[in-house]
Design an enzyme around this catalytic site. Structure first.
Site, PDB file in Angstrom:
ATOM      1  CB  SER A 140      16.182 -23.773 -52.410  1.00 59.51           C
ATOM      2  OG  SER A 140      16.789 -22.971 -53.387  1.00 59.51           O
ATOM      3  CE1 TYR A 165      12.879 -19.827 -51.295  1.00 56.78           C
ATOM      4  CE2 TYR A 165      14.881 -19.927 -52.604  1.00 56.78           C
ATOM      5  CZ  TYR A 165      13.678 -20.480 -52.213  1.00 56.78           C
ATOM      6  OH  TYR A 165      13.284 -21.691 -52.733  1.00 56.78           O
TER       7      TYR A 165
HETATM    8  N1  LIG Z   1      10.248 -23.722 -58.513  1.00 55.51           N
HETATM    9  C1  LIG Z   1      11.558 -23.840 -58.282  1.00 55.51           C
HETATM   10  O1  LIG Z   1      12.381 -23.779 -59.194  1.00 55.51           O
HETATM   11  C2  LIG Z   1      12.055 -24.051 -56.864  1.00 55.51           C
HETATM   12  C3  LIG Z   1      13.452 -24.145 -56.668  1.00 55.51           C
HETATM   13  C4  LIG Z   1      13.928 -24.357 -55.380  1.00 55.51           C
HETATM   14  C5  LIG Z   1      13.056 -24.520 -54.328  1.00 55.51           C
HETATM   15  N2  LIG Z   1      11.707 -24.417 -54.535  1.00 55.51           N
HETATM   16  C6  LIG Z   1      10.811 -24.581 -53.398  1.00 55.51           C
HETATM   17  O2  LIG Z   1       9.800 -25.496 -53.728  1.00 55.51           O
HETATM   18  C7  LIG Z   1       8.581 -25.157 -53.082  1.00 55.51           C
HETATM   19  C8  LIG Z   1       7.472 -24.993 -54.091  1.00 55.51           C
HETATM   20  O3  LIG Z   1       7.857 -23.987 -55.006  1.00 55.51           O
HETATM   21  P1  LIG Z   1       6.929 -23.482 -56.173  1.00 55.51           P
HETATM   22  O4  LIG Z   1       7.813 -23.143 -57.311  1.00 55.51           O
HETATM   23  O5  LIG Z   1       5.805 -24.422 -56.377  1.00 55.51           O
HETATM   24  O6  LIG Z   1       6.420 -22.108 -55.536  1.00 55.51           O
HETATM   25  P2  LIG Z   1       4.960 -21.453 -55.503  1.00 55.51           P
HETATM   26  O7  LIG Z   1       5.145 -20.087 -54.981  1.00 55.51           O
HETATM   27  O8  LIG Z   1       4.303 -21.618 -56.818  1.00 55.51           O
HETATM   28  O9  LIG Z   1       4.202 -22.346 -54.446  1.00 55.51           O
HETATM   29  C9  LIG Z   1       4.266 -22.141 -53.060  1.00 55.51           C
HETATM   30  C10 LIG Z   1       2.852 -22.048 -52.533  1.00 55.51           C
HETATM   31  O10 LIG Z   1       2.919 -21.892 -51.118  1.00 55.51           O
HETATM   32  C11 LIG Z   1       1.912 -20.994 -50.715  1.00 55.51           C
HETATM   33  N3  LIG Z   1       2.332 -20.393 -49.456  1.00 55.51           N
HETATM   34  C12 LIG Z   1       3.322 -19.510 -49.249  1.00 55.51           C
HETATM   35  N4  LIG Z   1       3.408 -19.179 -47.950  1.00 55.51           N
HETATM   36  C13 LIG Z   1       2.447 -19.896 -47.321  1.00 55.51           C
HETATM   37  C14 LIG Z   1       2.024 -19.974 -45.974  1.00 55.51           C
HETATM   38  N5  LIG Z   1       2.603 -19.248 -45.021  1.00 55.51           N
HETATM   39  N6  LIG Z   1       1.005 -20.803 -45.664  1.00 55.51           N
HETATM   40  C15 LIG Z   1       0.389 -21.527 -46.631  1.00 55.51           C
HETATM   41  N7  LIG Z   1       0.737 -21.482 -47.927  1.00 55.51           N
HETATM   42  C16 LIG Z   1       1.760 -20.665 -48.268  1.00 55.51           C
HETATM   43  C17 LIG Z   1       1.796 -19.984 -51.841  1.00 55.51           C
HETATM   44  O11 LIG Z   1       0.513 -19.364 -51.884  1.00 55.51           O
HETATM   45  C18 LIG Z   1       2.076 -20.837 -53.068  1.00 55.51           C
HETATM   46  O12 LIG Z   1       0.888 -21.255 -53.706  1.00 55.51           O
HETATM   47  C19 LIG Z   1       8.885 -23.898 -52.287  1.00 55.51           C
HETATM   48  O13 LIG Z   1       9.235 -24.268 -50.978  1.00 55.51           O
HETATM   49  C20 LIG Z   1      10.089 -23.316 -52.981  1.00 55.51           C
HETATM   50  O14 LIG Z   1      10.856 -22.517 -52.111  1.00 55.51           O
HETATM   51  C21 LIG Z   1      11.190 -24.188 -55.794  1.00 55.51           C
END
Ligand SMILES: NC(=O)c1ccc[n+]([C@@H]2O[C@H](COP(=O)([O-])OP(=O)(O)OC[C@H]3O[C@@H](n4cnc5c(N)ncnc54)[C@H](O)[C@@H]3O)[C@@H](O)[C@H]2O)c1
Length: 350
Positions: A140, A165
């Protein structure tokens, strides 16, 4: 390729799994469907990919894409992961599952260590023991923390996170390096910059803004609007992740232990920024939403929040050089598509 995609009920994971399946990869998706935000949205994302049941006992095969399957489970459940990796031989693993959200990590830190640290190590362990050599994972932009040198470059030090985080995401990068070094696993960490688009996360600003605007409520504008974000459209993210999956990282032969580059190693380890390389003032982002909606949004200007940073701006030249990455979605188009999706998904909001 046969690819294990974690976080498949999530925003980015559902889009990635779909794109991989559509180009012919065999995809096994994984998610614990936790209730950090509305689980109905997660179920609907799964349904949009043809998955209409979810179990931790057996794979649910997509009704629309026969090469896409889903299994419900938690990364913290090592036994389940071991069973899955025994039954399936994966060519690559993409870890998008995580407890996301900067602000929630200030009030519920343990869910971050469980999913993002314990879960991450579990995944690395099954990868190691099953012989998978290609691992791509979500990091991130938040790892840059107090760093104000812009644009953010992977070659900068990142040792000053300001949220639990972000600290867990930094931990992912360090653990990945260790496994690359010890077991010769190719690991590529992608530092995502504020991703938005259809099926977006309800806890993030674009959804909060559009939802409040449609309900006639005011939005909270943090730091009195003096913020900048490198908003990146979901399709551009998916395109970049696929490019990275297709070309596993190799070691950096020029890496010098006396002057170590933080983004690479003598092990097959790399970190890349993946963003739009075009930071937008928060007020301009709000303006783009207002233009699309055709009315002005009521605003409440408030101070800075703990754990947040004032600006993010990705230097993506490394991703361009190594993968020909090129984000193509303009802010106007991206916001337009997002607002259209939001209005059709939440039809009850006038
Ligand atoms: N969306 C953004 O802008 C952004 C920015 C930086 C980093 N990220 C990273 O990208 C990745 C995806 O983000 P996103 O926006 O799709 O988030 P999201 O929360 O929509 O998706 C993450 C998914 O992981 C699942 N999850 C969480 N903990 C879990 C576990 N222990 N076991 C199994 N499943 C689990 C959740 O149920 C969720 O559906 C994440 O790692 C997030 O930290 C996202």
């Amino acid at each position: 390729m046969k690819i294990f995609v974690t976080g498949m009920a999530g925003f980015i994971g559902s889009a990635l799994a779909k794109a991989l399946a559509q180009r012919g990869d065999e995809v096994v998706g994984f998610d614990n469907i936790n209730n950090y935000y509305d689980v109905e949205l997660k179920f609907d994302r799964l349904r949009s990919n043809g998955i209409d049941k979810w179990s931790d006992k057996e794979l649910s095969i997509s009704k629309t894409m026969p090469n896409l399957a889903f299994i419900k489970g938690d990364l913290a459940d090592l036994e389940l992961l071991e069973r899955i990796f025994k039954e399936h031989k994966f060519d690559a693993v993409v870890n998008l599952a995580a407890q996301a959200g900067v602000r929630y990590s200030l009030i519920n830190p343990h869910s971050y260590t469980k999913s993002n640290v314990v879960g991450f190590v579990n995944l690395l362990e099954v990868i190691r023991h099953s012989g998978v050599k290609n691992f791509v994972y979500a990091s991130s932009s938040s790892v840059y923390g107090l760093n104000e040198k812009m644009p953010y470059s992977e070659h900068h030090e990142t040792n000053h996170q300001v949220s639990v985080y972000a600290a867990t995401k930094k931990a992912n990068e360090m653990l990945a390096h260790t496994y690359s070094h010890l077991y010769d696993i190719s690991t590529t960490g992608l530092r995502f910059f504020t991703v938005y688009g259809p099926w977006g996360r309800p806890d993030m600003a674009p959804s909060l803004f559009v939802g409040a605007a449609l309900r006639g409520e005011s939005i909270k504008v943090f730091n009195h609007g003096e913020m900048m974000r490198d908003f990146t459209y979901i399709d551009d993210i998916v395109d970049g992740v696929i490019k990275v999956i297709d070309k596993p990282t190799t070691s950096n032969p020029k890496w010098d232990a006396k002057n170590p580059d933080p983004a690479s190693s003598k092990a097959p380890f790399r970190i890349y920024n993946i963003g739009c390389n075009n930071p937008v003032k928060l007020m301009d982002f709000i303006k783009a939403i207002e233009t699309k909606l055709g009315f002005e949004i009521k605003k409440e200007f408030v101070g800075m929040q703990d754990g947040d940073v004032v600006a993010t701006y990705a230097d993506v030249s490394e991703l361009v050089k190594d993968f020909g990455y090129k984000p193509t979605t303009t802010l106007k188009d991206g916001v337009g598509k997002f607002v259209d999706w939001y209005k059709s998904y939440f039809k009850d909001i006038k």
